[in-house]
Design a protein around this motif. Sequence first.
Motif, short mmCIF file in Angstrom:
data_model
loop_
_atom_site.label_atom_id
_atom_site.label_comp_id
_atom_site.label_asym_id
_atom_site.label_seq_id
_atom_site.Cartn_x
_atom_site.Cartn_y
_atom_site.Cartn_z
N PHE A 1 0.98 -1.22 -0.08
CA PHE A 1 -0.10 0.00 0.09
C PHE A 1 0.78 1.32 0.01
CE2 PHE A 1 -3.66 -2.57 1.47
CZ PHE A 1 -4.70 -2.12 0.70
N THR A 2 2.03 1.01 0.88
CA THR A 2 2.97 2.40 0.80
C THR A 2 3.27 2.53 -0.68
OG1 THR A 2 3.45 1.88 3.08
CG2 THR A 2 5.02 3.09 1.71
N VAL A 3 3.98 1.49 -1.36
CA VAL A 3 4.25 1.70 -2.80
C VAL A 3 3.24 2.12 -3.62
CG1 VAL A 3 5.10 0.26 -4.71
CG2 VAL A 3 6.24 -0.04 -2.50
N ALA A 4 2.10 1.76 -3.28
CA ALA A 4 0.98 2.02 -4.18
C ALA A 4 0.66 3.54 -4.03
CB ALA A 4 -0.17 1.44 -3.78
N LEU A 5 0.80 4.10 -2.90
CA LEU A 5 0.53 5.51 -2.86
C LEU A 5 1.62 6.27 -3.26
CD1 LEU A 5 -1.40 5.23 0.77
CD2 LEU A 5 -2.28 5.66 -1.20
N ALA A 6 3.05 5.66 -3.09
CA ALA A 6 4.12 6.38 -3.46
C ALA A 6 4.11 6.84 -4.85
CB ALA A 6 5.50 5.86 -3.08
N VAL A 7 3.71 6.14 -5.80
CA VAL A 7 3.88 6.51 -7.22
C VAL A 7 2.99 7.82 -7.56
CG1 VAL A 7 4.09 3.91 -7.92
CG2 VAL A 7 1.66 4.97 -7.66
N TRP A 8 1.88 8.01 -6.78
CA TRP A 8 1.07 9.22 -7.00
C TRP A 8 1.90 10.54 -6.59
CZ3 TRP A 8 -2.67 9.16 -10.15
CH2 TRP A 8 -3.61 8.03 -10.14
N ARG A 9 3.23 10.19 -5.83
CA ARG A 9 4.14 11.50 -5.41
C ARG A 9 5.15 11.39 -6.62
NH1 ARG A 9 2.96 9.24 -0.48
NH2 ARG A 9 5.07 8.24 -0.29
N ASP A 10 5.34 10.56 -7.50
CA ASP A 10 6.36 10.56 -8.46
C ASP A 10 6.06 11.28 -9.78
OD1 ASP A 10 8.25 10.02 -10.21
OD2 ASP A 10 8.11 7.83 -10.13
N PRO A 11 6.61 12.34 -10.05
CA PRO A 11 6.45 13.20 -11.21
C PRO A 11 6.27 12.43 -12.49
CG PRO A 11 8.06 14.20 -9.99
CD PRO A 11 7.90 12.91 -9.25
N ARG A 12 7.05 11.30 -12.66
CA ARG A 12 6.88 10.56 -13.85
C ARG A 12 5.67 9.84 -14.08
NH1 ARG A 12 8.52 5.02 -15.70
NH2 ARG A 12 9.39 5.30 -17.78
N THR A 13 4.99 9.68 -13.15
CA THR A 13 3.69 9.07 -13.05
C THR A 13 2.68 10.09 -13.87
OG1 THR A 13 3.90 7.58 -11.36
CG2 THR A 13 1.64 8.30 -12.05
N TYR A 14 2.85 11.41 -13.40
CA TYR A 14 2.15 12.43 -14.12
C TYR A 14 2.42 12.80 -15.39
CZ TYR A 14 0.10 12.98 -9.41
OH TYR A 14 -0.32 12.68 -8.21
N ALA A 15 3.87 12.76 -15.87
CA ALA A 15 4.20 13.06 -17.10
C ALA A 15 3.54 11.92 -18.10
CB ALA A 15 5.63 13.05 -17.25
N ILE A 16 3.83 10.72 -17.62
CA ILE A 16 3.28 9.71 -18.52
C ILE A 16 1.78 9.79 -18.53
CG2 ILE A 16 2.79 7.02 -18.54
CD1 ILE A 16 5.56 6.55 -17.27
N GLY A 17 0.95 10.22 -17.24
CA GLY A 17 -0.18 10.43 -17.38
C GLY A 17 -0.68 11.38 -18.44
N VAL A 18 0.17 12.47 -18.85
CA VAL A 18 -0.12 13.47 -19.84
C VAL A 18 -0.32 13.13 -20.95
CG1 VAL A 18 0.78 15.55 -20.82
CG2 VAL A 18 0.51 15.47 -18.31
#
Length: 414
Positions: free
Chosen positions: A211-228
């Motif tokens: 769960f900690t890892v799952a939440l941590a990805v939402w703090r990773d800027p790369r997640t949002y860049a891929i999201g764009v």
Amino acid sequence: MDGVLTRPQLVRWRTAIFAIFFATGLGFASWAARLPAVKIDLGINDLQIGVLLFVSGAAAIVGLSLANVIVVRWGARRGMFGTIMAFSLGLMIVGLGVQFLQSYEVTAIGLALMGAGMSATDVMMNVEAAAVEQSFGKTLMPLFHAFFSFGTVAGAGIGVAIVAWGVGVAWHLWAVGILVLITGLASLGAVPVRELVQDEPGTKASRRERFTVALAVWRDPRTYAIGVIMLGMAFAEGSANDWLTIAMVDGHRESQTVGAIALTVFSVAMTVFRVLGGPLVDWLGRVWTLRILSIAAVVGLVMFILAPNLPIAFVGIALWGAGASLGFPLGMSAAADDPAKAAASVSAAATIGYLAFLCGPPILGWISHEIGILPTLWIIVVLIALSGLFSGAAKPLATSTVGAGHTHSPSRSH
């Protein structure tokens, strides 16, 4: 712990996930093909149909939100046992509500279950597909998404035949629901239990860490860049699925038949490039493929918006479809580059992408009501261009076995 899988085990795993992608596409298209019959059998108007679609979409968003929790708690493989059953049961409840009970409320309940089950399955089958891709060491994600497209084509084609034969909605959706259930559960039997997709049973402490890892990805800027990247391409694909026929009829003043042909051209172009996409990415690399295709999509959409005649409009539609074909699957692939975070990252990326699919069409509909459908499509042009500008975020990490292209990783030949 993960063991080394033999080649036959890998092939069975890949085939099983292909089948699940196909089955979900088949189920979704089967429901969509019966919308006119649903309207007649329930005696409802377009507004009430819209409410049903909203219920399904809202439930799908709930399913997206729950998918990551399910993966963390039970793993992708075991999680899909439940979500595929929910999707199939939802289809069958819709059939019961429409044909036999003629109940708007029961139909809505079935659609809610169907929407939540399908969206959660979507996330988890992409988690599994990403793990398969990394295990093979070559780009396969576009081909998985092509199988979903094959399923939608099959579902639409079967729907045409079923309607022509006069088969009721219930019998149709019950048969499809059972087929989806059998296909899904049989396929999952061939999926190995692997820690890579969090299927290994763990202690309470290990689940807390997940769960900690799952939440941590939402703090990773790369997640949002891929999201764009995925956001722009999801809008490009979703806008075509929902608004291309209307843009052709209302915007370019063509017939409904021409509108249907236009959507077919788009779908064929997208499917063909998803079939060819894996080798293309393994040759050019993930980043350059995304950049080139985003340019193609922008050029195609601009051609369609400004088209002075039908041939140019169709060329534009083909480029639009080809250009939009790989953004979503390659975003999933990029999210899975780090095996330790693959399940959480793919779940996060899928959530961003599917939210765009679900929320994009209604937003575009509201804007087009104010300014017209063709001017509204300029918004998609901007989003596609933005997706192309963020393509560098898809650059493979050092932990990835796919996506670099042959010029960068000559040792990775499989």
